[in-house]
Design a protein around this motif. Structure first.
Motif, mmCIF file in Angstrom:
data_model
loop_
_atom_site.group_PDB
_atom_site.id
_atom_site.type_symbol
_atom_site.label_atom_id
_atom_site.label_comp_id
_atom_site.label_asym_id
_atom_site.label_seq_id
_atom_site.Cartn_x
_atom_site.Cartn_y
_atom_site.Cartn_z
ATOM 1 N N UNK A 38 14.484 6.378 -9.253
ATOM 2 C CA UNK A 38 14.401 5.641 -7.987
ATOM 3 C C UNK A 38 13.906 4.228 -8.281
ATOM 4 N N UNK A 39 14.530 3.256 -7.671
ATOM 5 C CA UNK A 39 14.156 1.860 -7.909
ATOM 6 C C UNK A 39 13.667 1.253 -6.602
ATOM 7 N N UNK A 40 12.369 0.986 -6.539
ATOM 8 C CA UNK A 40 11.775 0.408 -5.332
ATOM 9 C C UNK A 40 11.670 -1.117 -5.424
ATOM 10 N N UNK A 41 12.197 -1.677 -6.499
ATOM 11 C CA UNK A 41 12.205 -3.127 -6.683
ATOM 12 C C UNK A 41 13.566 -3.553 -7.237
ATOM 13 N N UNK A 42 14.645 -3.255 -6.473
ATOM 14 C CA UNK A 42 15.995 -3.544 -6.974
ATOM 15 C C UNK A 42 16.245 -5.051 -7.089
ATOM 16 N N UNK A 107 9.270 -1.239 -2.598
ATOM 17 C CA UNK A 107 7.872 -1.462 -2.969
ATOM 18 C C UNK A 107 7.070 -2.061 -1.808
ATOM 19 N N UNK A 108 7.687 -2.933 -1.035
ATOM 20 C CA UNK A 108 6.989 -3.566 0.086
ATOM 21 C C UNK A 108 6.500 -2.524 1.086
ATOM 22 N N UNK A 109 7.293 -1.502 1.341
ATOM 23 C CA UNK A 109 6.879 -0.430 2.255
ATOM 24 C C UNK A 109 5.673 0.316 1.694
ATOM 25 N N UNK A 110 5.731 0.660 0.413
ATOM 26 C CA UNK A 110 4.630 1.439 -0.168
ATOM 27 C C UNK A 110 3.343 0.635 -0.233
#
Length: 197
Positions: A38-42, A107-110
């Motif tokens: 999973x990539x939270x910083x695409x 990442x911004x959401x987390x």
């Protein structure tokens, strides 16, 4: 006081104690070990994520601390007003999008979630961030429940520990170390984010 630390057991040393760096490392550095890609910083979304992170860190993640530890009215006002301006702005974003950047969690959401999940129980009262509670923001509150219900997240969030830690450890704000009864929230209630966003 707690500090995030990424520890290298083989080298017996700290790799990092900066939460933003650790988040980025966990995004991809352990893919080979975990099998999770999973990539939270695409790549195509990085500029937008960075912009969100900058404002949210300054006014929300750090904003609650700036308000809570203010020792003058002007310092408190300088922190609390931008905090709620940003929460209003985030509410607007989430009225238009399922997640902060659109239809994909990043990442911004987390990074936002860690502050939002503590807000009503701690920051609202203990840090005097009390213009509104998160439950007063329908889109933000639904988004927070969705993030909490994300697989593997709920079991890492311990509201009793969060509450006790904050109220008990800040004797300059709470010298008698009274731990209040905090508002009951149903974090498991359906969030409905997929149906409308």
């Amino acid at each position: 006081m707690t500090v995030p630390v990424l520890w290298d057991k083989q080298r017996d040393m700290i790799v990092s104690n900066e939460s933003a760096e650790i988040i980025r490392m966990f995004n991809s550095a352990f893919n080979g070990v975990t099998g999770n890609t999973d990539d939270y910083y695409p790549e195509p979304m990085r500029a937008r994520i960075d912009d969100l992170n900058t404002r949210i860190y300054d006014t929300v993640n750090n904003g609650v601390y700036k308000a809570g530890f203010a020792t003058s009215q002007s310092a408190y006002d300088k922190a609390v007003h931008p905090l709620f301006e940003s929460l209003d702005w985030i509410e607007g974003l989430l009225a238009q999008n399922r997640y902060l950047t659109g239809d994909r969690v990043t990442e911004a959401d987390w990074r936002l979630f860690t502050t939002i999940c503590r807000f009503d129980a701690v920051y609202h009262t203990h840090f005097k961030c009390n213009r509104h509670m998160i439950v007063d923001y329908p889109n933000l509150w639904a988004w927070a429940r969705e993030m909490y219900q994300w697989p593997g997240v709920a079991e890492t969030v311990h509201f009793d520990h969060i509450t006790r830690h904050y109220y008990y450890s800040h004797d300059s704000i709470n010298p008698h170390r009274l731990v209040p009864v905090c508002p009951a929230r149903d974090w498991t209630a359906p969030h409905g984010r997929g149906a409308t966003n």
